[in-house]
Design an enzyme around this catalytic site. Structure first.
Site, short mmCIF file in Angstrom:
data_model
loop_
_atom_site.label_atom_id
_atom_site.label_comp_id
_atom_site.label_asym_id
_atom_site.label_seq_id
_atom_site.Cartn_x
_atom_site.Cartn_y
_atom_site.Cartn_z
N GLU A 1 15.85 26.87 28.83
CA GLU A 1 15.62 28.34 29.54
C GLU A 1 16.39 29.26 28.54
O GLU A 1 17.47 28.74 27.81
CB GLU A 1 16.17 28.35 30.76
CG GLU A 1 15.99 29.79 31.25
CD GLU A 1 16.90 29.99 32.73
OE1 GLU A 1 17.70 29.27 32.80
OE2 GLU A 1 16.35 31.18 33.44
N HIS B 1 26.20 31.60 37.20
CA HIS B 1 26.08 30.07 37.32
C HIS B 1 26.42 29.26 35.98
O HIS B 1 26.12 29.69 35.20
CB HIS B 1 24.74 29.41 38.00
CG HIS B 1 23.60 29.85 37.02
ND1 HIS B 1 23.62 30.85 36.21
CD2 HIS B 1 22.13 29.41 37.15
CE1 HIS B 1 22.39 30.99 35.74
NE2 HIS B 1 21.30 30.19 36.32
N HIS C 1 24.19 27.49 31.10
CA HIS C 1 24.25 26.79 32.47
C HIS C 1 23.18 25.45 32.41
O HIS C 1 22.34 25.49 31.68
CB HIS C 1 24.03 27.64 33.61
CG HIS C 1 22.61 27.99 33.51
ND1 HIS C 1 22.07 29.31 33.04
CD2 HIS C 1 21.57 27.44 34.24
CE1 HIS C 1 20.94 29.58 33.32
NE2 HIS C 1 20.41 28.31 33.92
N HIS D 1 16.72 21.95 34.25
CA HIS D 1 16.74 22.67 32.71
C HIS D 1 18.25 22.65 32.15
O HIS D 1 18.90 22.64 33.31
CB HIS D 1 15.62 23.83 32.81
CG HIS D 1 16.52 24.81 33.59
ND1 HIS D 1 16.51 25.05 34.67
CD2 HIS D 1 17.73 25.89 33.10
CE1 HIS D 1 17.13 26.24 35.39
NE2 HIS D 1 17.91 26.59 34.16
N TYR E 1 11.15 30.11 30.33
CA TYR E 1 11.32 28.50 30.55
C TYR E 1 10.28 27.91 29.55
O TYR E 1 9.27 28.40 29.57
CB TYR E 1 11.12 27.85 31.97
CG TYR E 1 12.05 28.25 33.00
CD1 TYR E 1 13.35 27.64 33.07
CD2 TYR E 1 11.96 29.63 33.74
CE1 TYR E 1 14.25 27.74 34.05
CE2 TYR E 1 12.90 29.69 34.86
CZ TYR E 1 13.97 29.00 34.73
OH TYR E 1 14.92 29.13 35.91
N HIS F 1 14.36 36.47 37.67
CA HIS F 1 14.76 35.93 38.83
C HIS F 1 15.30 36.96 39.93
O HIS F 1 16.07 37.88 39.48
CB HIS F 1 16.09 35.01 38.69
CG HIS F 1 15.65 33.52 37.90
ND1 HIS F 1 14.51 33.01 37.83
CD2 HIS F 1 16.04 33.37 36.70
CE1 HIS F 1 14.40 31.80 37.16
NE2 HIS F 1 15.45 32.08 36.27
#
Lengths: 303, 104
Positions: free
Chosen positions: A261, A196, A150, A210, A251, A242
């Site tokens: 990431e 996502h 993503h 990112h 990251y 997260h």
């Protein structure tokens, strides 16, 4: 019908050779071609299309454009009409605007990012093949990331960009982060069954936060962190989890300062899943579930 | 050869620079609050500061992060600047993202 996935990102590099070395030896992508302008095309071992990452020599860092793959050429007609109906200027690019790519639509999103829609790309096949395959191929380098996952784009007006992707391009929302007044800070949007494919965060117009590579699980994130550290890659945050997306993450920065990431975990959202809301007062827990505190650089550093 | 020093113009604090060390690494050793820790690869520009006195050697950086007109005014990215003499730096206010709320 519609967009299938984030097919590719095109990234500007200050030192092309350093970036090619990094994306092959550390990330573990393979080079699939170089065009006459010097742009280098790469893909992950589990991707079958010609490329998902293009490295462009430039005097600046950042994103040149994202590419979204649609199901069929009919979708290009559909989206051209839909976008133009909403007043978006759309250009048609002939086949070959990138190596292996068919005809494409080219337009700008409200956040100042250029977007390509395409239906056809030359197929190379995955590294394990499609007949009685092994679970992963021998000889992977570095992290050995199987595919692109993503991208997080900045936009001064996060709501406007989110509406654009949802109403015009058919994305669904898995999660959102809002201020105490209910204004949108960030949104997590998908067309696949991942949490996502594109996320939007309030930030400087045209900038990228990112882009991310998919990994299987926490062990792979730990191994990725080892590889990153052993190669003196600049780590930003993590490994951690997260709250938003439940993802497992680390990251770090590519040689031009573009944030990367590696992402694992998450869950399967559906178009009719209830949207998960995070409030501003819980932003620390939402972004970094263990640390519970957002460092200022994380929401300030863009390329 | 004695070690070169980097001095913060605003308050006179200074630190000796290690061989080959960047302004960013030296200043973060002096006080991590002086500079945001960004990409450290010349791309994002959050460690931008002005060299008020002294010589530095600079490396590759993004023109979006450090435009030529800023470079001409003595601005550098601290992560891509290595002292070649004693150096005095003027550090601008820490950059923020005006579009998102602060975390704390």
């Amino acid at each position: 019908m519609g967009i299938m996935r984030l097919g590719g990102v095109r990234i500007r590099c200050l030192d092309l050779q350093a970036s090619v070395d990094y994306y092959t030896k550390v990330i573990g992508f393979e080079v699939t071609g170089q065009d006459k302008d010097g742009n280098v095309y790469l893909k992950g071992w589990d991707e079958f299309d010609h490329h998902s990452l293009t490295l462009v020599p430039s005097n600046r860092a950042g994103l040149e454009h994202i590419s979204l793959k649609v199901e069929s050429p009919d979708d290009l007609v559909f989206f051209r009409n839909k976008l133009e109906g909403a007043g978006v200027k759309v250009t048609t690019l002939p086949a070959g605007s990138e190596m292996g790519m068919g005809e494409a639509l080219w337009f700008e999103d409200p956040g100042g990012h250029m977007v390509k829609l395409y239906a056809e790309m030359e197929r190379i096949g995955t590294k394990v093949g499609a007949l009685n395959p092994n679970p992963w191929p021998a000889g992977l380098q570095g992290i050995g990331a199987p595919r692109l996952d993503h991208i997080l784009l900045a936009a001064e007006d996060a709501q406007k960009s989110t509406d654009f992707y949802m109403h015009l391009l058919g994305f669904w929302m898995s999660e959102r982060l809002i201020t105490k007044n209910g204004d949108l800070i960030a949104a997590w949007l998908f067309r696949t069954n991942t949490v996502h494919d594109i996320a939007i965060i309030a930030g400087p117009q045209g900038k990228m936060h990112h882009f991310s590579f998919l990994l299987d699980d926490w062990n792979e994130i730990r191994k990725a962190a080892d590889v990153i550290a052993m190669n003196d890659v600049k780590i930003d945050v993590g490994p951690t989890r997260h709250g938003i997306s439940r993802g497992l993450t680390i990251y770090f920065f590519d040689p031009s300062g573009n944030r990367n990431e590696t992402f694992a975990g998450g869950y399967l959202p559906y178009p009719d899943s209830p949207v998960i809301t995070w409030t501003e007062d819980e932003i620390g827990r939402g972004i970094f579930f263990f640390q519970r505190e957002l460092n200022d650089a994380f929401t300030t550093v863009f390329t | 050869m004695g070690a070169w020093k980097v001095q913060v113009q605003a308050d006179g604090r200074e630190i000796e620079v290690r061989p080959g060390e960047t302004l960013f690494d030296a200043l973060r050793r002096l006080d991590p609050r002086l500079l945001l820790r960004g990409c450290r690869n010349g791309g994002c520009g959050v460690c931008k500061l002005r060299v008020a006195a002294g010589e530095v050697q600079t490396g590759l950086s993004s023109v979006a992060a450090l435009p030529p007109e800023e470079r001409a005014e003595g601005m550098v990215l601290a992560c891509k600047a290595t002292p070649r003499s004693d150096v005095v730096v003027e550090i601008p206010p820490r950059p923020t993202n005006p579009y998102t709320p602060r975390s704390h």
